[in-house]
Design a protein around this motif. Sequence first.
Motif, PDB file in Angstrom:
ATOM      1  N   LEU A   1      42.503  37.892  38.769  1.00  2.52           N
ATOM      2  CA  LEU A   1      42.647  38.879  37.865  1.00  2.52           C
ATOM      3  C   LEU A   1      43.120  39.786  38.988  1.00  2.52           C
ATOM      4  N   ASP A   2      44.872  40.196  38.428  1.00  2.00           N
ATOM      5  CA  ASP A   2      45.823  40.766  39.516  1.00  2.00           C
ATOM      6  C   ASP A   2      45.792  42.536  38.924  1.00  2.00           C
TER       7      ASP A   2
ATOM      8  N   ILE B   1      43.082  45.279  40.264  1.00  2.00           N
ATOM      9  CA  ILE B   1      42.030  45.925  39.965  1.00  2.00           C
ATOM     10  C   ILE B   1      41.970  46.993  39.758  1.00  2.00           C
TER      11      ILE B   1
ATOM     12  N   GLY C   1      37.171  38.496  46.373  1.00  2.00           N
ATOM     13  CA  GLY C   1      38.463  40.001  46.420  1.00  2.00           C
ATOM     14  C   GLY C   1      39.483  40.361  47.306  1.00  2.00           C
TER      15      GLY C   1
ATOM     16  N   PHE D   1      40.436  37.728  42.605  1.00  2.00           N
ATOM     17  CA  PHE D   1      40.921  39.542  42.110  1.00  2.00           C
ATOM     18  C   PHE D   1      41.986  40.457  43.204  1.00  2.00           C
ATOM     19  N   THR D   2      42.940  41.121  43.153  1.00  2.00           N
ATOM     20  CA  THR D   2      43.486  41.529  43.849  1.00  2.00           C
ATOM     21  C   THR D   2      43.128  43.105  43.579  1.00  2.00           C
ATOM     22  N   ASN D   3      43.057  44.386  44.540  1.00  2.00           N
ATOM     23  CA  ASN D   3      42.298  45.377  44.531  1.00  2.00           C
ATOM     24  C   ASN D   3      43.512  46.347  45.859  1.00  2.00           C
TER      25      ASN D   3
END
Length: 191
Positions: free
Chosen positions: A102-103, A105, A18, A129-131
């Motif tokens: 997954l960009d 979230i 992440g 993913f990025t968040n």
Amino acid sequence: MLETVWNHLMEDGVGIMGLYGMGGVGKTTLLKQNNNKFLENEDDFDIVIWIVVSKDLQIQNIQEEVATKLGLAGEDWILKNEDQKACEVHNVLRRKKFLLLLDDIWTKVDLTEIGVPYPSRKNGRKVVFTNRSQEVCGRMGVDVEMEVQCLQFQDAFDLFKTKVGEITLRSDPNIRNLASIVAVSWATIST
């Protein structure tokens, strides 16, 4: 940072990673650069899938994008319900070494609802993913979390100088001063 992310992703012990940080700090850019690097090194994964999730999480939309990338979308696909689609995605991906990016979230994404086999430390499958929240990293059960921060003043100023170029910097005496003000404000925001 690009090299750090790349090195973590190449580690056998990393299944889920992440990247978190405030909006506009460069998480998506970092993810895109890694995506491009993996596309150049096609031997690393059987398939690389990039999906923008955004605030309004829609499992169906993610399934559609994955299905399109896997060549599953079509008339038969449309007739299936969400569980059947998840099963079909799972049946294809379980035989592949994949990287799912997954960009953006905003909340935990249940990979099993999509049909994505859970990446483990040993199967070579990866999800990145990025968040904006470290809390989401915890809910996603990451193996590695990495905070993406604003550049420090000198780095921000050097980047500006590189992008603008010396000719532009010398064209007006105020440009260098304005660039310093912007770099200072970004460095202040990040601390």
